[in-house]
Design a protein around this motif. Sequence first.
Motif, short mmCIF file in Angstrom:
data_model
loop_
_atom_site.label_atom_id
_atom_site.label_comp_id
_atom_site.label_asym_id
_atom_site.label_seq_id
_atom_site.Cartn_x
_atom_site.Cartn_y
_atom_site.Cartn_z
N ASN A 161 -8.59 7.78 0.99
CA ASN A 161 -9.09 6.54 1.58
C ASN A 161 -9.91 6.78 2.84
OD1 ASN A 161 -7.15 7.08 3.53
ND2 ASN A 161 -5.90 5.26 3.09
N GLY A 164 -4.49 -0.38 -4.19
CA GLY A 164 -3.52 -0.23 -3.12
C GLY A 164 -3.01 1.18 -2.94
N PRO A 189 0.84 -1.21 0.00
CA PRO A 189 0.00 0.00 0.00
C PRO A 189 0.87 1.25 0.00
CG PRO A 189 -0.80 -1.59 1.58
CD PRO A 189 0.52 -2.10 1.13
N GLU A 215 -8.83 2.40 -3.40
CA GLU A 215 -7.65 1.87 -2.73
C GLU A 215 -7.70 0.34 -2.69
OE1 GLU A 215 -5.14 2.95 1.28
OE2 GLU A 215 -7.22 2.30 1.55
#
Length: 548
Positions: free
Chosen positions: A55, A68, A37, A64
């Motif tokens: 996010n 990621g 991430p 996301e």
Amino acid sequence: MPFAMALVLASLLAGCAKDGGDSAPASDSAQAEASKPVTFTYFNAAVAGKDGNTNETVLGKLLEEQTGVNFKIEHLVGDLNTKLGVMVASGEYPDVVVPDSGIDKMLDAKAFIPLNDLIDRYAPNLKKLYAPYWDQMPSEDGNIYIIPFAASHGFVPDMYQPGAFYIQRGVLKEFGYPKVKTLDEYFDLIKRYKEKHPQINGGDTIGFETLTDDWRFFTLTNPAPNLNGLPNEGEVYVDKDTHLAYATGDKPFMKRWIRKLNEVNSQGLLDKESLVAKYDQYIAKLSTGRVLGFFDYGWQIIPAMQNLAQAGNDDRQFIGFPLVFDQGTKDQYLDPPTFATNRGIGITTSAKDPVRIIQYFDNMVKEENQKLLFWGEKGKTYEVGENGRFFRTEAQIKQAASPEFLQSYGFAYYSYYWPMGAGLYEDGNAYFPDRQPEVVEQSYTEGDKTILEAYGLKVFTDVYSPPETRKWYPVWSANKQQGSPEQVFEQKKTDLQRKAFPRLILASPDQFDAMWDEYVAAFNKLNVKSYENWANGVVQDRLDGKKR
């Protein structure tokens, strides 16, 4: 595609690129790096907003999960040139920047990386979406540094009022909802109503309001070509047959418009204070319900329209008309599909991982994700009828009008300022809910429906003629370097008009012609021909499919 599989594919692509196109699989360490991430930084100089992480919103979290990738968003506070100047001086930038009008400063500093190869290798969806405009995107050196927003596919008019001459609905009701097509008809209605109702809401009735504050001065000058049946090209108009551009500042239609304001002032219909008022004062004046008419753009008057709607008196709300000088002239207020290359988003030289950023962009422009970002989730923020048409319920429309919801859901972050499409999806639905008739009609009040029915309209933009195709449109969107001859001309022209036009409007009518001649003489001392040559170059380049 499952998230894990998508990450493996991304890492394989990255590995191939690193190995010069070799088809060997990426190493385990490379796969692990690609699946990690990551948070990138994003600076938006175009609009104020709440800083935060994508996010932390519903939409950002969904993206996301797919990629990621998260973006930490910062908005401009203070002066744009100062902010960008500090970045340029340090050579340190956020990963992604939306530079707005500071685009030239960033390009001159070579702050953005070329995107050509990145798009070719990792962004097939992005390339497909922008394919009709691909030749317009490269800079003079052949590189693409900015991805403009947005790539339009099909024409969909703004369901709300764009540029228009607005008039109080109560004025129209008073006289039996007459058709209003010409400027003379419009001011005749205002004059007659003001004579019958010299006071509204405990104050003097104001016939007509203008807006001249700072960069919004165009609100005073733009109506002139529109009234002559021309679209808004900025400082020029372009002959549709010869494709030649001419400066508008000294043309007969500009004189006719300013003379009409002079006449309106002499009749006591013009609010003289509006020639020097600030924007917030202008909005406050419109919000009183005492103003009968004005020219403006829907996006610029939203606060006043909200205030009037909350006041609850439908007679004091407005409807706009695309007026012309003469009967029989076809109006051209609506913008045709356009592609402005002087605004967009770029990946900077400081970006930690341009490949993953471009892959994020590529993922977000898939049609299913475009629908997600603009419409949201089916059953939660919109519905689909049996005919496949998207719509919103009354509750969903109310929800989508909440600033808190727009922020928490993610519409506030994703509604613009990213690579994106516009117009129509392949299934015929509009990209944006506020351009979908089913949504707009559902949001109308009873007062809205009454005025629409009186004029035989389904939506307010039905009063406009369809826009004519102009491949070069609009000239005003062409890049102009700070200090360039064309930028200097525009500044000097505006400075001249700021002084001359209020004097012309407030002058005794018998002095108008002599004062206009003085203005034209001063206007022609500017480098008009050079500016027209530049504009003609823009037109020709766009006709040839080149970026300007």
